[in-house]
Design a protein around this motif. Sequence first.
Motif, PDB file in Angstrom:
ATOM      1  N   LEU A   1       0.474  -0.928  -0.038  1.00  0.00           N
ATOM      2  CA  LEU A   1       0.060   0.042  -0.301  1.00  0.00           C
ATOM      3  C   LEU A   1       0.815   1.192   0.203  1.00  0.00           C
ATOM      4  O   LEU A   1       2.721   1.259   0.597  1.00  0.00           O
ATOM      5  CB  LEU A   1      -0.734   0.235   1.466  1.00  0.00           C
ATOM      6  CG  LEU A   1      -1.871  -1.068   1.160  1.00  0.00           C
ATOM      7  CD1 LEU A   1      -2.589  -1.234   2.606  1.00  0.00           C
ATOM      8  CD2 LEU A   1      -3.047  -1.212   0.431  1.00  0.00           C
ATOM      9  N   ALA A   2       0.901   2.422  -1.002  1.00  0.00           N
ATOM     10  CA  ALA A   2       1.255   2.990  -1.129  1.00  0.00           C
ATOM     11  C   ALA A   2       1.675   4.349   0.160  1.00  0.00           C
ATOM     12  O   ALA A   2       0.456   4.648   0.644  1.00  0.00           O
ATOM     13  CB  ALA A   2       0.640   3.806  -2.387  1.00  0.00           C
ATOM     14  N   ARG A   3       2.969   5.219   0.312  1.00  0.00           N
ATOM     15  CA  ARG A   3       2.698   5.720   1.532  1.00  0.00           C
ATOM     16  C   ARG A   3       3.883   6.766   1.104  1.00  0.00           C
ATOM     17  O   ARG A   3       4.766   6.605   0.204  1.00  0.00           O
ATOM     18  CB  ARG A   3       3.601   5.020   2.597  1.00  0.00           C
ATOM     19  CG  ARG A   3       2.401   4.301   3.363  1.00  0.00           C
ATOM     20  CD  ARG A   3       1.413   5.360   4.042  1.00  0.00           C
ATOM     21  NE  ARG A   3       0.605   3.994   4.914  1.00  0.00           N
ATOM     22  CZ  ARG A   3      -0.196   3.169   3.994  1.00  0.00           C
ATOM     23  NH1 ARG A   3      -1.020   3.572   2.970  1.00  0.00           N
ATOM     24  NH2 ARG A   3      -1.634   2.491   5.281  1.00  0.00           N
ATOM     25  N   TRP A   4       3.296   7.975   1.439  1.00  0.00           N
ATOM     26  CA  TRP A   4       3.974   9.316   0.704  1.00  0.00           C
ATOM     27  C   TRP A   4       5.330   9.735   1.901  1.00  0.00           C
ATOM     28  O   TRP A   4       4.914  10.283   2.936  1.00  0.00           O
ATOM     29  CB  TRP A   4       3.226  10.177   0.173  1.00  0.00           C
ATOM     30  CG  TRP A   4       4.219  11.237  -0.648  1.00  0.00           C
ATOM     31  CD1 TRP A   4       5.892  11.122  -0.786  1.00  0.00           C
ATOM     32  CD2 TRP A   4       3.455  13.325  -0.502  1.00  0.00           C
ATOM     33  NE1 TRP A   4       5.720  12.954  -1.435  1.00  0.00           N
ATOM     34  CE2 TRP A   4       4.358  13.387  -1.078  1.00  0.00           C
ATOM     35  CE3 TRP A   4       2.288  13.571  -0.506  1.00  0.00           C
ATOM     36  CZ2 TRP A   4       4.579  14.632  -1.835  1.00  0.00           C
ATOM     37  CZ3 TRP A   4       1.840  14.192  -0.976  1.00  0.00           C
ATOM     38  CH2 TRP A   4       3.240  14.936  -1.804  1.00  0.00           C
ATOM     39  N   SER A   5       5.914   9.765   1.888  1.00  0.00           N
ATOM     40  CA  SER A   5       7.093  10.098   3.270  1.00  0.00           C
ATOM     41  C   SER A   5       7.666  11.043   2.410  1.00  0.00           C
ATOM     42  O   SER A   5       8.797  11.189   1.198  1.00  0.00           O
ATOM     43  CB  SER A   5       8.139   9.040   2.905  1.00  0.00           C
ATOM     44  OG  SER A   5       9.476  10.028   3.779  1.00  0.00           O
ATOM     45  N   HIS A   6       7.153  12.123   3.155  1.00  0.00           N
ATOM     46  CA  HIS A   6       7.067  13.806   2.659  1.00  0.00           C
ATOM     47  C   HIS A   6       7.877  13.904   3.467  1.00  0.00           C
ATOM     48  O   HIS A   6       6.902  14.480   4.449  1.00  0.00           O
ATOM     49  CB  HIS A   6       6.024  14.271   1.970  1.00  0.00           C
ATOM     50  CG  HIS A   6       6.007  15.573   1.257  1.00  0.00           C
ATOM     51  ND1 HIS A   6       6.786  15.788   0.440  1.00  0.00           N
ATOM     52  CD2 HIS A   6       5.181  16.438   1.020  1.00  0.00           C
ATOM     53  CE1 HIS A   6       6.552  16.822   0.056  1.00  0.00           C
ATOM     54  NE2 HIS A   6       5.649  17.195   0.204  1.00  0.00           N
ATOM     55  N   ASN A   7       8.417  15.562   3.592  1.00  0.00           N
ATOM     56  CA  ASN A   7       8.759  16.935   4.682  1.00  0.00           C
ATOM     57  C   ASN A   7       8.908  15.672   6.462  1.00  0.00           C
ATOM     58  O   ASN A   7       8.273  16.231   7.217  1.00  0.00           O
ATOM     59  CB  ASN A   7       6.965  17.669   5.146  1.00  0.00           C
ATOM     60  CG  ASN A   7       7.709  18.569   3.462  1.00  0.00           C
ATOM     61  OD1 ASN A   7       8.689  18.696   3.144  1.00  0.00           O
ATOM     62  ND2 ASN A   7       6.649  19.159   3.427  1.00  0.00           N
ATOM     63  N   GLY A   8       9.654  14.813   6.273  1.00  0.00           N
ATOM     64  CA  GLY A   8       9.288  14.456   7.732  1.00  0.00           C
ATOM     65  C   GLY A   8       8.270  13.430   8.302  1.00  0.00           C
ATOM     66  O   GLY A   8       8.633  13.079   8.754  1.00  0.00           O
ATOM     67  N   GLY A   9       7.138  13.348   7.491  1.00  0.00           N
ATOM     68  CA  GLY A   9       6.210  12.976   7.510  1.00  0.00           C
ATOM     69  C   GLY A   9       5.921  11.842   6.818  1.00  0.00           C
ATOM     70  O   GLY A   9       6.204  11.595   5.677  1.00  0.00           O
ATOM     71  N   ILE A  10       4.960  11.019   6.887  1.00  0.00           N
ATOM     72  CA  ILE A  10       4.220   9.548   6.387  1.00  0.00           C
ATOM     73  C   ILE A  10       3.125   9.595   6.161  1.00  0.00           C
ATOM     74  O   ILE A  10       1.735   9.618   7.080  1.00  0.00           O
ATOM     75  CB  ILE A  10       4.366   8.126   6.837  1.00  0.00           C
ATOM     76  CG1 ILE A  10       5.995   7.994   6.853  1.00  0.00           C
ATOM     77  CG2 ILE A  10       3.553   6.641   6.507  1.00  0.00           C
ATOM     78  CD1 ILE A  10       6.624   7.571   5.931  1.00  0.00           C
ATOM     79  N   TYR A  11       2.007   9.968   5.007  1.00  0.00           N
ATOM     80  CA  TYR A  11       0.838  10.081   4.447  1.00  0.00           C
ATOM     81  C   TYR A  11       0.321   8.887   3.664  1.00  0.00           C
ATOM     82  O   TYR A  11       1.259   8.169   2.841  1.00  0.00           O
ATOM     83  CB  TYR A  11       1.023  11.536   3.080  1.00  0.00           C
ATOM     84  CG  TYR A  11       1.543  12.579   4.055  1.00  0.00           C
ATOM     85  CD1 TYR A  11       0.308  13.942   4.660  1.00  0.00           C
ATOM     86  CD2 TYR A  11       3.213  12.704   4.197  1.00  0.00           C
ATOM     87  CE1 TYR A  11       1.175  14.723   4.820  1.00  0.00           C
ATOM     88  CE2 TYR A  11       3.320  14.583   4.760  1.00  0.00           C
ATOM     89  CZ  TYR A  11       2.251  14.730   4.842  1.00  0.00           C
ATOM     90  OH  TYR A  11       2.824  16.509   5.419  1.00  0.00           O
ATOM     91  N   PRO A  12      -1.451   9.038   4.538  1.00  0.00           N
ATOM     92  CA  PRO A  12      -1.901   7.966   3.773  1.00  0.00           C
ATOM     93  C   PRO A  12      -2.106   7.841   2.484  1.00  0.00           C
ATOM     94  O   PRO A  12      -1.996   9.405   1.520  1.00  0.00           O
ATOM     95  CB  PRO A  12      -3.053   7.419   4.527  1.00  0.00           C
ATOM     96  CG  PRO A  12      -3.102   9.214   5.253  1.00  0.00           C
ATOM     97  CD  PRO A  12      -1.673   9.836   5.217  1.00  0.00           C
ATOM     98  N   PRO A  13      -2.339   7.097   1.539  1.00  0.00           N
ATOM     99  CA  PRO A  13      -3.832   6.981   0.483  1.00  0.00           C
ATOM    100  C   PRO A  13      -4.107   8.342   0.294  1.00  0.00           C
ATOM    101  O   PRO A  13      -4.713   8.705  -0.485  1.00  0.00           O
ATOM    102  CB  PRO A  13      -4.024   5.465  -0.017  1.00  0.00           C
ATOM    103  CG  PRO A  13      -2.444   4.832   0.319  1.00  0.00           C
ATOM    104  CD  PRO A  13      -2.271   5.696   1.555  1.00  0.00           C
TER     105      PRO A  13
END
Length: 664
Positions: free
Chosen positions: A441-453
């Motif tokens: 399941l994709a996650r977005w590792s962005h600006n130190g956080g992990i964002y859900p789909p």
Amino acid sequence: MIDALSVQVAFLLFESVFCFLTALLAVSNENHRRRIRLPLTLLNLMGGLLLLSDSLSYIGLGKTDMVDLALTHISNSIVFLLCALMPPVYAVYVVVRTFGDFSLRRHAPARGRIIACMVLSGIAAILVLVSQVTGIYYTIDSGNNYHRGDWFPLSLVFPSICFLLVVSILIQYRHKLGRWQLIALSSYLIFPTVGMVIQAFSIGYSYINMGIGLSAILLFIEWTFSTNNEIRHIARTEVRTGLPNEHGCVEWLNHMHNQPELLKYTAVFFDLVKFSDINRKYGITGGNVILASYGLTLSEHLAKDELLARQYGNQFVAVIRNEHIDSFLSLLSGFPVSFYDKQAGDVREVEVAARAGVFRIDRSDMDGEDIISRAAIALSMAKTKTGAQNIFMTRELLNDLEEKRKFENEIEHGLKNDEFIPFYQPKVDAKTHTLCGAEALARWSHNGGIYPPSSFISLMEENRSICELDLMILRKVCRDLAGWIAEGLTPPTISVNFSRRNLADPEIADRINEIISASGIPHHLIEIEVTETSDEFPIQVLKKFVDALHQFGYLVSIDDFGCASSSLTLLREITFDTLKIDKGFVDKDDSKDQTILEYIVKLAKSLDLQIVAEGIEYEKQVRKLRDLGVMVIQGYFYDKPMPADGLKKRLESPHYEESKRLES
Ligand code: C2E
Ligand code: MG
Ligand code: MG
């Protein structure tokens, strides 16, 4: 001695010369379009000939030599004939000046009157010819003197009716004409009419013809001065409909720039719905005629200080006063448009509806382009929403859009910087309580956080960057699998989600195969998950994709089964390996859901499909599923989605602890 008749003859001659000259100037003036030059030239030529003949008809009166007799006969018949034939030419000139073009097919509302004018004019010409033999209009006696016949008034009735028909066109479309245009065009009716009234009481003078001559002078003056306007008009006009184009609309709005007047308007950007169906049915040419007729009919509902412009294709912009906006929008929801169907050779009606983006102008310092673009954005939003017809653009919506645009840019950056990573959620065998698979399941590792789909999938679906994401996740899953194999672990099959948007790419199955093959992992370790919901592509396209994946040796599962209306058709048409039951059916204790769940399980078993239940959080759900014979469970009850390291630990100890084991 200079008598009144000689003055009249001189005046008629002067007017006739003037008409011939203007005809010459009109035909040679390249600044005007041919469509305008031709009827004006013809009108002035006819006017010149009429006045010349009229003046000549007086010269021979009372003289009986052959030449004078011939002159009186010929010149009188020409005068009567031209009086009969000039109205339709004048009607064409009026239409061209009003709509910028002449087309019987396009100018449907004026068509009937123009045709009537032509028919009446034809009849009038025939009667003139009849009169040559019968003398119903006039006779010339043996002394070469002119006498009105009993039916003389009829010779005035026909042109008068024709002129009245043209007057009605002029009155109806007066808002399309400038003040001077209107005055000059009306003079062609008013002057001869005044002349006719005088002439009815006074025989011997050609007041009607003098009136025609005077108005020809006026028409010429107006036409000469309209050269500049004409060039500007062309630049601001859309040829097919004769409506202002985008440039014309911007200019119109800019006239009110920085004036409080601007705040009284709302801009409406709209396009005609299902216009491709109309094009298919009536052909492109028919579609164009309908477009033009639609624009014309709609423009008749506008107030004098409102504007309708055509953008491009089937898109229009209207600038409407705020108090009229409701009625205008309800008009847009659909009205019948009549048009000339060339294929059928008949006038037809078609219902045309539009969908609009609406922007109420809320600042007087906005310029035309700004205003139109806001309404256009609202329309593009209306297009993405099914069901909703019109979208009203507000400042808040604009801010949201701006935010969305920024976020889209960030996502694009994220894709470029490889910021998307797979998390893995284990699938567990409920009988043995061991790991038997996982879903990436994709996650977005962005600006130190992990964002859900939920924060990026729908946006990526919308702008289609989802395809890039899916391939990126697949690549990373392959890389992880290869790494675990290299470390001596035996990973199970991992399923990877593929959006149905990928079906737009006919080579998507090959691309998937290339990535997996390049990683060197066995093909059975990858399962492709496709959701069933999407009406973007026909089922056959999905079938082709699934068949190709099968040929390459990959497993394919159908995700969220039971959500779409076409679930059963999908199962009938396409062979899947796994069916993932939608979370919703297991969640509730509702007896209906329970029945559907049982039915889906039975159906899957009889079709020899593996069943996976996802979104399982509670022990009682696991129990229920196990009792039904569903043995593969995915859900928080066992594990939440975890990073690659977490799954690696699970691979090293694939048995779940005591607490997760159910008593049998
Ligand atoms: P999905 O493919 O149906 O994935 C299952 C979703 O249910 C996942 O949400 C998962 O975390 C969640 N889930 C699993 N167990 C439980 C549970 O016990 N309770 C609850 N409440 N939820 C549970 P997630 O990761 O947020 O993904 C949401 C959806 O986003 C996925 O639904 C899938 O449709 C989509 N998605 C995720 N990754 C990708 C991807 O790489 N490509 C594509 N095209 N879509 C993806
Ligand atoms: Mg899934
Ligand atoms: Mg699912």
